[in-house]
Scaffold this motif. Sequence first.
Motif, PDB file in Angstrom:
ATOM      1  N   UNK A 174       2.935 -11.605  -7.811  1.00  0.00           N
ATOM      2  CA  UNK A 174       3.259 -11.452  -8.934  1.00  0.00           C
ATOM      3  C   UNK A 174       2.789 -10.285  -9.872  1.00  0.00           C
ATOM      4  N   UNK A 175       1.465  -9.779  -9.418  1.00  0.00           N
ATOM      5  CA  UNK A 175       0.936  -8.508  -9.877  1.00  0.00           C
ATOM      6  C   UNK A 175       1.332  -7.307  -9.148  1.00  0.00           C
ATOM      7  N   UNK A 176       2.194  -7.560  -7.950  1.00  0.00           N
ATOM      8  CA  UNK A 176       2.578  -6.563  -7.180  1.00  0.00           C
ATOM      9  C   UNK A 176       1.653  -5.979  -6.072  1.00  0.00           C
ATOM     10  N   UNK A 197       0.835  -1.115  -0.012  1.00  0.00           N
ATOM     11  CA  UNK A 197       0.061   0.025   0.134  1.00  0.00           C
ATOM     12  C   UNK A 197       0.887   1.222  -0.014  1.00  0.00           C
ATOM     13  N   UNK A 198       0.305   2.378  -0.612  1.00  0.00           N
ATOM     14  CA  UNK A 198       1.053   3.534  -0.463  1.00  0.00           C
ATOM     15  C   UNK A 198       0.993   4.137   0.978  1.00  0.00           C
ATOM     16  N   UNK A 256       8.174 -12.013  -4.041  1.00  0.00           N
ATOM     17  CA  UNK A 256       8.132 -10.497  -4.128  1.00  0.00           C
ATOM     18  C   UNK A 256       8.543 -10.257  -5.576  1.00  0.00           C
ATOM     19  N   UNK A 257       7.498  -9.613  -6.439  1.00  0.00           N
ATOM     20  CA  UNK A 257       7.848  -9.282  -7.717  1.00  0.00           C
ATOM     21  C   UNK A 257       8.857  -8.022  -7.811  1.00  0.00           C
ATOM     22  N   UNK A 258       8.550  -6.944  -7.123  1.00  0.00           N
ATOM     23  CA  UNK A 258       9.311  -5.785  -6.891  1.00  0.00           C
ATOM     24  C   UNK A 258       9.402  -5.262  -5.469  1.00  0.00           C
ATOM     25  N   UNK A 290      15.093 -14.807  -2.126  1.00  0.00           N
ATOM     26  CA  UNK A 290      13.960 -13.976  -2.394  1.00  0.00           C
ATOM     27  C   UNK A 290      13.731 -14.499  -4.124  1.00  0.00           C
ATOM     28  N   UNK A 291      12.425 -14.504  -4.394  1.00  0.00           N
ATOM     29  CA  UNK A 291      12.242 -14.779  -5.815  1.00  0.00           C
ATOM     30  C   UNK A 291      10.896 -14.183  -6.491  1.00  0.00           C
ATOM     31  N   UNK A 292      10.749 -13.927  -7.836  1.00  0.00           N
ATOM     32  CA  UNK A 292       9.443 -13.364  -8.201  1.00  0.00           C
ATOM     33  C   UNK A 292       8.685 -14.763  -8.536  1.00  0.00           C
ATOM     34  N   UNK A 293       7.454 -14.159  -8.798  1.00  0.00           N
ATOM     35  CA  UNK A 293       6.494 -15.243  -9.454  1.00  0.00           C
ATOM     36  C   UNK A 293       5.993 -15.175 -10.521  1.00  0.00           C
TER      37      UNK A 293
END
Length: 163
Positions: free
Chosen positions: A147-149, A19-20, A106-108, A137-140
């Motif tokens: 993966x969609x962040x 979240x922001x 975590x994607x980013x 750490x890995x992306x999906x």
Amino acid sequence: MNMQISFRIGHGYDVHRLTEGRKLILGGVNVPYEKGLLGHSDADVLLHAVSDALLGALSLGDIGKHFPDTDPAYAGADSLQLLSHVVEKVLDHGYVVGNIDATILCQKPKLAPYILKMRENIASACQIDVEQVSVKATTEEKLGFTGEGLGIAAHSVCLLGKI
């Protein structure tokens, strides 16, 4: 000499929404990013998963049982301090932490520059050597909510030993 060794393994999992307006804290490290994790405490999914693994190994429930989000005392809590309290429970039960292995989904942002400090923080809180802590750490591949962040998740396993 007849010496018996008792082992316990535990698994932990946690997930929080991105979240922001929040800092991104992972493994006790403030990771520069445009979003942070939403939660009652600092929402450190990595440390929450590690804490759950340790508590699970002793059949003591999860961090929500010990540090409920309904208690204002834990609002904004530092998850490294919570992990230290969990480790005291491990030691009080006569066990020591053998090792911890954790994976952040975590994607980013990219986490490689921060992994060693995360390992050092976990090792310090668990009163063990950094070589006993693995963090990956890995992306999906842009699949699913991580993966969609939309959020970040973490898994952890631990081995406890008692002589």
